[in-house]
Design a protein around this motif. Structure first.
Motif, PDB file in Angstrom:
ATOM      1  N   LYS A 213      36.593 -10.085  28.171  1.00  0.00           N
ATOM      2  CA  LYS A 213      35.382 -10.278  28.960  1.00  0.00           C
ATOM      3  C   LYS A 213      34.147  -9.918  28.142  1.00  0.00           C
ATOM      4  N   GLY A 214      34.247  -8.837  27.353  1.00  0.00           N
ATOM      5  CA  GLY A 214      33.136  -8.447  26.490  1.00  0.00           C
ATOM      6  C   GLY A 214      32.815  -9.532  25.467  1.00  0.00           C
ATOM      7  N   GLN A 215      33.851 -10.147  24.894  1.00  0.00           N
ATOM      8  CA  GLN A 215      33.643 -11.233  23.936  1.00  0.00           C
ATOM      9  C   GLN A 215      32.960 -12.421  24.609  1.00  0.00           C
TER      10      GLN A 215
ATOM     11  N   GLY B 279      28.191  -7.775  24.226  1.00  0.00           N
ATOM     12  CA  GLY B 279      28.585  -7.930  25.620  1.00  0.00           C
ATOM     13  C   GLY B 279      29.414  -6.763  26.104  1.00  0.00           C
ATOM     14  N   LEU B 280      29.314  -6.470  27.390  1.00  0.00           N
ATOM     15  CA  LEU B 280      30.075  -5.397  28.014  1.00  0.00           C
ATOM     16  C   LEU B 280      31.008  -6.033  29.030  1.00  0.00           C
TER      17      LEU B 280
ATOM     18  N   ARG C 274      40.093   2.263  35.167  1.00  0.00           N
ATOM     19  CA  ARG C 274      39.487   0.980  34.769  1.00  0.00           C
ATOM     20  C   ARG C 274      38.859   1.203  33.416  1.00  0.00           C
ATOM     21  N   PHE C 275      38.632   0.121  32.697  1.00  0.00           N
ATOM     22  CA  PHE C 275      38.131   0.224  31.334  1.00  0.00           C
ATOM     23  C   PHE C 275      36.909  -0.659  31.146  1.00  0.00           C
ATOM     24  N   GLY C 276      35.984  -0.163  30.341  1.00  0.00           N
ATOM     25  CA  GLY C 276      34.819  -0.938  29.941  1.00  0.00           C
ATOM     26  C   GLY C 276      34.828  -1.049  28.431  1.00  0.00           C
ATOM     27  N   ALA C 277      34.608  -2.242  27.908  1.00  0.00           N
ATOM     28  CA  ALA C 277      34.629  -2.457  26.455  1.00  0.00           C
ATOM     29  C   ALA C 277      33.334  -3.123  26.016  1.00  0.00           C
TER      30      ALA C 277
END
Length: 157
Positions: free
Chosen positions: A57-59, A44-45, A27-30
């Motif tokens: 999602k971060g945007q 945002g994360l 999975r990735f977090g940005a």
């Protein structure tokens, strides 16, 4: 303001893995910063199974968490401030014309998207990228224009 006024910058992409019987699943977090370079900025994360979705999602989260900050004519901040989040602290200092943005990668991305062109920063304590980003936002939230500071002093008297 239209959505097209905002620029975004991916601060980091983090990969996490969980081991299942058939193997690992990633999975990735940005962490994404957005700003209009005119005094509005947000961070945002986003987390997802794929990188592009995590960035989107971060945007989205960053757009929901926009703050307005004062930008002086020299492209700097009105006064020195210390932002904190968790064990990370970030010092933001005003700088003279022609200094440029002297900062680490995370504070640089955020303050440039806010519209600052002359600024000094120093990361103190933990250098965790997520906490540093939120500490910069905390510092920017504390900024006051000269008029706001005078009005606040009058109310205190």
């Amino acid at each position: 303001m239209a959505d097209t006024d905002f620029e975004d910058k991916v601060i980091f992409i983090r990969r996490t893995a969980k081991t299942y019987q058939g193997g690992r699943r990633f999975r990735f977090g940005a962490m994404v910063a957005i700003g209009d370079r005119k005094g509005r900025v947000g961070v945002g994360l986003g987390k997802a199974k794929e990188v592009p979705v995590a960035v989107q999602k971060g945007q989205y989260v960053a757009r929901r968490n926009l703050i307005s900050v004062p930008v002086l004519e020299g492209g700097t901040i009105p006064h020195e401030v210390l932002g904190a989040h968790g064990t990370s602290r970030v010092m933001l200092k005003p700088a003279g014309e022609g200094t440029g943005v002297i900062a680490g990668s995370v504070p640089r991305a955020i303050v440039e998207l806010a519209g600052y062109s002359n600024l000094l920063t120093k990361e103190l304590g933990s250098l965790n990228l997520t906490n540093v980003a939120y500490a910069v936002i905390d510092g920017l939230k504390q900024l006051k224009t000269y008029e706001e500071a005078v009005a606040e002093r009058k109310r205190a008297e």
